[in-house]
Motif scaffolding. Structure first.
Motif, PDB file in Angstrom:
ATOM      1  N   VAL A 219       0.868  -1.187   0.000  1.00  0.00           N
ATOM      2  CA  VAL A 219       0.000   0.000   0.000  1.00  0.00           C
ATOM      3  C   VAL A 219       0.898   1.228   0.000  1.00  0.00           C
ATOM      4  CG1 VAL A 219      -1.897   1.219   1.100  1.00  0.00           C
ATOM      5  CG2 VAL A 219      -1.727  -1.267   1.317  1.00  0.00           C
ATOM      6  N   GLU A 220       0.909   1.977  -1.102  1.00  0.00           N
ATOM      7  CA  GLU A 220       1.762   3.152  -1.248  1.00  0.00           C
ATOM      8  C   GLU A 220       1.393   4.217  -0.214  1.00  0.00           C
ATOM      9  OE1 GLU A 220       3.860   6.484  -2.520  1.00  0.00           O
ATOM     10  OE2 GLU A 220       1.675   6.427  -2.511  1.00  0.00           O
ATOM     11  N   GLU A 221       2.371   5.003   0.174  1.00  0.00           N
ATOM     12  CA  GLU A 221       2.191   5.978   1.251  1.00  0.00           C
ATOM     13  C   GLU A 221       1.058   6.956   0.960  1.00  0.00           C
ATOM     14  OE1 GLU A 221       2.909   7.256   5.005  1.00  0.00           O
ATOM     15  OE2 GLU A 221       3.991   5.624   3.996  1.00  0.00           O
ATOM     16  N   SER A 222       0.944   7.418  -0.286  1.00  0.00           N
ATOM     17  CA  SER A 222      -0.117   8.376  -0.613  1.00  0.00           C
ATOM     18  C   SER A 222      -1.498   7.736  -0.478  1.00  0.00           C
ATOM     19  CB  SER A 222       0.079   8.929  -2.028  1.00  0.00           C
ATOM     20  OG  SER A 222      -0.061   7.911  -2.998  1.00  0.00           O
ATOM     21  N   LEU A 223      -1.599   6.427  -0.676  1.00  0.00           N
ATOM     22  CA  LEU A 223      -2.879   5.739  -0.512  1.00  0.00           C
ATOM     23  C   LEU A 223      -3.222   5.579   0.967  1.00  0.00           C
ATOM     24  CD1 LEU A 223      -2.847   3.001  -3.306  1.00  0.00           C
ATOM     25  CD2 LEU A 223      -3.995   5.216  -3.283  1.00  0.00           C
ATOM     26  N   ARG A 224      -2.217   5.415   1.790  1.00  0.00           N
ATOM     27  CA  ARG A 224      -2.475   5.397   3.233  1.00  0.00           C
ATOM     28  C   ARG A 224      -3.010   6.761   3.675  1.00  0.00           C
ATOM     29  NH1 ARG A 224       1.724   1.344   5.890  1.00  0.00           N
ATOM     30  NH2 ARG A 224       2.366   0.186   4.035  1.00  0.00           N
ATOM     31  N   ASP A 225      -2.403   7.825   3.136  1.00  0.00           N
ATOM     32  CA  ASP A 225      -2.887   9.170   3.447  1.00  0.00           C
ATOM     33  C   ASP A 225      -4.307   9.371   2.922  1.00  0.00           C
ATOM     34  OD1 ASP A 225      -0.428   9.697   4.587  1.00  0.00           O
ATOM     35  OD2 ASP A 225       0.381  10.695   2.809  1.00  0.00           O
ATOM     36  N   TYR A 226      -4.609   8.773   1.777  1.00  0.00           N
ATOM     37  CA  TYR A 226      -5.953   8.868   1.188  1.00  0.00           C
ATOM     38  C   TYR A 226      -6.985   8.222   2.109  1.00  0.00           C
ATOM     39  CZ  TYR A 226      -9.678   8.241  -2.320  1.00  0.00           C
ATOM     40  OH  TYR A 226     -10.874   8.254  -3.004  1.00  0.00           O
ATOM     41  N   ILE A 227      -6.649   7.075   2.681  1.00  0.00           N
ATOM     42  CA  ILE A 227      -7.545   6.411   3.629  1.00  0.00           C
ATOM     43  C   ILE A 227      -7.774   7.305   4.844  1.00  0.00           C
ATOM     44  CG2 ILE A 227      -7.723   4.473   5.254  1.00  0.00           C
ATOM     45  CD1 ILE A 227      -6.284   2.748   3.166  1.00  0.00           C
ATOM     46  N   VAL A 228      -6.697   7.872   5.374  1.00  0.00           N
ATOM     47  CA  VAL A 228      -6.803   8.752   6.536  1.00  0.00           C
ATOM     48  C   VAL A 228      -7.647   9.982   6.209  1.00  0.00           C
ATOM     49  CG1 VAL A 228      -5.494  10.230   8.109  1.00  0.00           C
ATOM     50  CG2 VAL A 228      -4.633   7.950   7.533  1.00  0.00           C
ATOM     51  N   GLU A 229      -7.502  10.514   5.001  1.00  0.00           N
ATOM     52  CA  GLU A 229      -8.282  11.682   4.586  1.00  0.00           C
ATOM     53  C   GLU A 229      -9.771  11.350   4.495  1.00  0.00           C
ATOM     54  OE1 GLU A 229      -9.128  15.599   3.209  1.00  0.00           O
ATOM     55  OE2 GLU A 229      -7.402  14.731   4.253  1.00  0.00           O
ATOM     56  N   LEU A 230     -10.100  10.214   3.908  1.00  0.00           N
ATOM     57  CA  LEU A 230     -11.505   9.804   3.802  1.00  0.00           C
ATOM     58  C   LEU A 230     -12.137   9.669   5.185  1.00  0.00           C
ATOM     59  CD1 LEU A 230     -11.455   7.086   0.984  1.00  0.00           C
ATOM     60  CD2 LEU A 230     -12.561   9.325   0.874  1.00  0.00           C
ATOM     61  N   VAL A 231     -11.444   8.971   6.060  1.00  0.00           N
ATOM     62  CA  VAL A 231     -11.981   8.764   7.411  1.00  0.00           C
ATOM     63  C   VAL A 231     -12.046  10.096   8.157  1.00  0.00           C
ATOM     64  CG1 VAL A 231     -11.586   7.624   9.624  1.00  0.00           C
ATOM     65  CG2 VAL A 231     -11.184   6.376   7.494  1.00  0.00           C
ATOM     66  N   GLY A 232     -11.033  10.933   7.993  1.00  0.00           N
ATOM     67  CA  GLY A 232     -11.030  12.232   8.664  1.00  0.00           C
ATOM     68  C   GLY A 232     -12.195  13.111   8.247  1.00  0.00           C
ATOM     69  N   ARG A 233     -12.576  13.042   6.990  1.00  0.00           N
ATOM     70  CA  ARG A 233     -13.701  13.864   6.512  1.00  0.00           C
ATOM     71  C   ARG A 233     -15.032  13.429   7.106  1.00  0.00           C
ATOM     72  NH1 ARG A 233     -13.058  16.581   0.667  1.00  0.00           N
ATOM     73  NH2 ARG A 233     -10.819  17.016   0.737  1.00  0.00           N
ATOM     74  N   THR A 234     -15.134  12.187   7.550  1.00  0.00           N
ATOM     75  CA  THR A 234     -16.378  11.766   8.206  1.00  0.00           C
ATOM     76  C   THR A 234     -16.530  12.446   9.566  1.00  0.00           C
ATOM     77  OG1 THR A 234     -15.427   9.834   9.354  1.00  0.00           O
ATOM     78  CG2 THR A 234     -16.200   9.501   7.099  1.00  0.00           C
TER      79      THR A 234
END
Length: 319
Positions: A219-234
């Protein structure tokens, strides 16, 4: 492709489930994602669309032990976990295992059980063990709870508390079959139910190979950040009183890795995360009273968040 490749193993399981359930390939795939993560699955839909058959056919296809618990308002926690029974001859107590002692446990109509009994599932689902009279008993591996839930507007139901909902890796709905699929169901049931002749299609070694495969998915680092961003927006959405916790981030991360295995890759793509996010996160969200009054749903809000969140670019993935 090698016949022992995890993608091939998963394909055999999904095809075998398709012998029982017509047109539910997505549901079978998501079942395998939950199993590969070591998670639990909540099936929410009206009665009669195949929720029970999905769990049974999954267990049959894998050659794993299967038990069913039918929830009713008078069901007790000990009816699930088991009890200690006194033997007059031996003068000792003997543990009599409950139906939860199986690889795949179907908890049918979980929202018909009382809150006390629902809470009895918490240790089972989170710790993979049961404790009776101070003695702890481990559950078999792999272990997965597949719970079915009728819509809350049906009579005689108890809403699942948020802590219990958060224990499920995903919540999915099967939906009604299309007319041609329903006609195919009638044809298959003309003589006997396909579940009666369903046989395992993978060996225990192949099951273990599939369960271990996700550990090697990148899992590339930017995709980990993408997951964190999605969850953070909730956690900041105006229609949500409470967003997803870090458990939701972990669940989405793990589910994306297993889905990559099912699709023949050893790396995760943004599409994997976008596809899984509503199934993994929607049931973890608590809507505001105003949003509930407007008839909004968690699944719909998750789709809005996904649409509004920038996806990592190819340059970022290759950086």
């Amino acid at each position: 492709m090698s016949p022992d490749h995890p993608e091939v193993i998963a394909g055999k399981i999904i095809d075998n489930i398709g012998r029982v359930l017509v047109g539910k390939k997505q549901a079978a795939e998501l079942c395998l994602v939950a199993l590969g993560c070591g998670g639990h699955l909540l099936l929410e839909d009206v009665p009669g669309v195949g929720k029970t058959m999905l769990a049974r056919s999954l267990a049959c296809s894998l050659g794993l032990s299967f038990n069913r618990i039918q929830c009713t308002p008078d069901l007790l926690p000990s009816d699930i976990t088991g009890v200690s029974v006194f033997s007059p001859q031996a003068g000792t107590f003997t543990f009599r295992p409950g139906p939860v002692m199986a690889n795949i446990v179907l908890v049918d109509e979980v929202n018909r059980a009382t809150p006390r009994t629902q809470s009895g599932l918490l240790e089972v689902m989170a710790e993979r063990q049961v404790t009776v009279d101070g003695q702890t008993y481990p559950l078999p591996e792999p272990f997965m709870v597949v719970a079915t839930e009728n819509p809350i507007e049906f009579e005689g139901t108890f809403p699942l508390p948020e802590a219990q909902l958060d224990r499920f890796l995903m919540r999915i709905s099967l939906g009604y079959p299309a007319p041609d699929e329903e006609a195919a169901i009638l044809s298959r049931l003309e003589k006997e139910h396909p579940i009666k002749t369903l046989q395992p299609v993978v060996s225990p070694e192949e099951v273990n190979r599939f369960l271990q495969a996700a550990r090697d998915v990148f899992v590339e680092e930017s995709l980990r950040d993408y997951i964190v961003e999605l969850v953070g927006r909730t956690r900041h959405h105006p229609a949500l009183a409470v967003g997803a916790s870090p458990r939701g981030s972990i669940a989405l991360f793990q589910a994306a890795r297993v889905l990559a295995v099912l699709r023949g890759r050893n790396y995760v793509l943004p599409e994997d995360i976008k596809y899984l996010a509503p199934f993994v996160l929607a049931h973890r969200l608590i809507l505001t009273a105003e949003a509930q009054a407007r008839g909004e749903k968690g699944f719909q809000i998750m789709q809005e968040i996904i649409s509004a969140t920038p996806v990592p670019t190819e340059e970022a993935l290759n950086a």
